[in-house]
Design a protein around this motif. Structure first.
Motif, PDB file in Angstrom:
ATOM      1  N   ALA A   4       0.106   4.859  -0.032  1.00 28.68           N
ATOM      2  CA  ALA A   4      -0.228   5.549   0.992  1.00 28.68           C
ATOM      3  C   ALA A   4       0.819   5.880   1.913  1.00 28.68           C
ATOM      4  CB  ALA A   4      -0.888   4.174   1.664  1.00 28.68           C
ATOM      5  N   ASP A  47      -9.213  11.910   1.610  1.00 28.24           N
ATOM      6  CA  ASP A  47      -9.132  10.122   1.519  1.00 28.24           C
ATOM      7  C   ASP A  47      -8.190  10.136   1.298  1.00 28.24           C
ATOM      8  OD1 ASP A  47      -8.345  12.875  -0.614  1.00 28.24           O
ATOM      9  OD2 ASP A  47     -10.076  11.015  -2.321  1.00 28.24           O
ATOM     10  N   GLU A  57       0.805  -1.093  -0.530  1.00 25.49           N
ATOM     11  CA  GLU A  57      -0.021   0.341   0.132  1.00 25.49           C
ATOM     12  C   GLU A  57       1.096   1.065   0.162  1.00 25.49           C
ATOM     13  OE1 GLU A  57      -3.278   0.605   1.912  1.00 25.49           O
ATOM     14  OE2 GLU A  57      -4.110  -1.574   1.868  1.00 25.49           O
ATOM     15  N   ARG A  95      -4.959   8.155   2.560  1.00 25.50           N
ATOM     16  CA  ARG A  95      -4.696   6.547   2.641  1.00 25.50           C
ATOM     17  C   ARG A  95      -3.719   6.604   4.106  1.00 25.50           C
ATOM     18  NH1 ARG A  95      -7.088   1.452   4.597  1.00 25.50           N
ATOM     19  NH2 ARG A  95      -5.847   0.110   3.910  1.00 25.50           N
TER      20      ARG A  95
END
Length: 82
Positions: free
Chosen positions: A27, A74, A22, A76
């Motif tokens: 992220a 939004d 991720e 991550r």
């Protein structure tokens, strides 16, 4: 179901491999361990070290003292704790 159980149910618990994948996909990895805990163990390449007590306002994209990575709601975020 209690409030803590409901909050935990909404968390995504990742393996180290999943967290790395991720992170590679964009992220932001945040190490919320204490300075002592970080000193006693291996580092996390590319992770931001942010004390858990100040994390909410550092990642708030509307706050004037946010970190540069806090660009939107939004984003991550992957938190690593002890």
């Amino acid at each position: 179901m209690g409030m803590l159980a409901r909050a935990e149910a909404e968390l995504d618990r990742l393996t180290p491999g999943q967290a790395f994948a991720e992170q590679q996909a964009g992220a932001i990895l945040v190490d919320v361990r204490t300075a002592r805990q970080r000193a006693e163990s291996a580092g996390l390449p590319g992770a931001l070290a942010i004390d858990l007590t100040i994390l909410p306002w550092r990642v708030d994209p509307t706050f004037s003292y946010r970190i540069p990575e806090a660009t939107a709601w939004d984003v991550r975020w992957i938190l690593v704790c002890r």
